[in-house]
Design a protein around this motif. Structure first.
Motif, PDB file in Angstrom:
ATOM      1  N   LYS A 218       0.828  -1.221   0.000  1.00  0.00           N
ATOM      2  CA  LYS A 218       0.000   0.000   0.000  1.00  0.00           C
ATOM      3  C   LYS A 218       0.855   1.261   0.000  1.00  0.00           C
ATOM      4  CE  LYS A 218      -4.323  -1.409   2.116  1.00  0.00           C
ATOM      5  NZ  LYS A 218      -4.558  -2.092   3.378  1.00  0.00           N
ATOM      6  N   ALA A 222       0.336   4.169  -2.650  1.00  0.00           N
ATOM      7  CA  ALA A 222      -0.026   5.526  -2.186  1.00  0.00           C
ATOM      8  C   ALA A 222       0.940   6.553  -2.776  1.00  0.00           C
ATOM      9  CB  ALA A 222       0.015   5.572  -0.660  1.00  0.00           C
ATOM     10  N   LYS A 226      -0.158   9.465  -5.223  1.00  0.00           N
ATOM     11  CA  LYS A 226       0.019  10.854  -4.788  1.00  0.00           C
ATOM     12  C   LYS A 226       0.806  11.675  -5.815  1.00  0.00           C
ATOM     13  CE  LYS A 226       1.468  13.682  -0.953  1.00  0.00           C
ATOM     14  NZ  LYS A 226       2.057  13.774   0.343  1.00  0.00           N
TER      15      LYS A 226
END
Ligand code: FAD
Length: 285
Positions: A218, A222, A226
């Motif tokens: 994860k 992420a 982002k």
């Protein structure tokens, strides 16, 4: 105190790229003081043999850094392997990373070296004094049914003569620790370096992950979500992530770190800058 090994990996420039690009990369790596730099190998053409040996020779002579030459064998016969080993000997490599290599679509393997262990056995006979390294896969090789099955084959490589292992890249240290525990339980006692590849673009993460069945945790998803196409920010985050991975691995007493530089000297330097206190005898001068 236990000093982890620190090694770097570079690759010969692609056929259509100028040869000078590798020397720019090597110049950029100067001052990093790795224990060795390994040079990758292609599928076994004449160009592969000479380029790997030539670059290894330059690294040793001009940069005074020990080298390891990779060697793949699936598409080679004994004559080609002998030729490569002789070139590596002339280049005074410190070791050979003996690999089977990947299957190529539409190409029939020669049939002499069907597994890396066949190549290791052959090198052991031909060059008994040469250090032999081999690859390992913390999440299991894509062709293996399970990690346990892969580790049985890994043990055969060590029994055949590999005295040092370098791992495939992984993004979650927990996967490496689980593999390490199983490998040690299987009686594999040789040093195992952890392979770290910094995140530099979403495209490369997804393509490497799908080729190697690498789990993307994860934290990495992420990061990719982002920063998306903002490459400078993604690269900065990737450097930070790699440095954190290395810090955690060294804190857990790994034998060593093998950094896949992808010939990106600036990225490797920035990671080294962040982690060098962990490699106390390797301090940058
Ligand atoms: P092997 O050890 O032969 O394993 C391949 C598969 O066969 C595994 O699933 C294994 O479990 C299985 N197996 C092994 N022995 C047996 C057996 N006796 N019976 C049945 N099954 C068996 N590729 C390049 O082309 N050039 C490079 O320079 C290069 N460098 C690499 C460096 C590292 C550190 C790593 C991790 C990989 C590298 N590769 C490179 C990729 C490598 O060539 C591929 O991963 C290839 O598919 C497997 O090579 P291997 O030597 O690990 O094969």
């Amino acid at each position: 105190m236990h000093k982890p090994i620190f090694s770097l990996e570079v690759f010969p420039p692609k056929r259509d790229a100028p040869i000078g690009t590798i020397y720019d990369a090597l110049d950029g790596l100067e001052g990093l003081k790795p224990d060795f730099i390994s040079v990758t190998y292609g599928h076994g053409t004449h160009a592969d043999r000479t380029a790997t040996a030539r670059i290894a020779n330059t690294i040793r002579q001009d940069y005074q850094i020990p080298t390891v030459a990779h060697l793949t064998a699936l598409y080679s016969d004994t004559e080609r392997i002998d030729e490569a080993l002789d070139l590596f000997e002339k280049a005074k490599v410190g070791g050979v990373l003996a690999l089977r290599g990947d299957h190529l679509d539409g190409c029939e393997p020669v049939g002499v070296f069907n597994h890396a262990s066949d190549l290791i056995t052959y090198i052991r006979e031909r060059k008994p004094d040469l250090k032999i390294l081999a690859a390992c896969y913390p999440e299991g090789h894509t062709e293996s049914e399970s990690l346990d099955e892969d580790i049985i084959h890994l043990k055969a490589k060590v029994d055949a003569g590999a005295s040092h292992l370098i791992s495939q890249l992984f993004y979650d240290n927990a996967d490496f620790y689980r593999f390490l525990e199983k490998a040690r339980a299987a009686g594999i006692t040789v040093p195992i370096e952890a392979g770290i590849m910094p995140v530099t673009s979403a495209k490369s993460v997804y393509s490497m992950a799908s080729k190697n069945n690498t789990r993307i945790p994860k934290a990495v998803t992420a990061m990719l979500d982002k920063w998306g196409d903002d490459l400078p920010s993604l690269r900065a985050a990737g450097i930070n992530f790699a440095a954190q991975q290395i810090t955690n691995l060294v804190a857990n007493d790994v034998d060593g770190i093998h950094l896949y530089t992808m010939n990106r000297a600036a990225t490797a330097r920035r990671i080294w800058h962040d982690v060098q206190p962990l490699f106390s005898n390797n301090l940058e001068q």
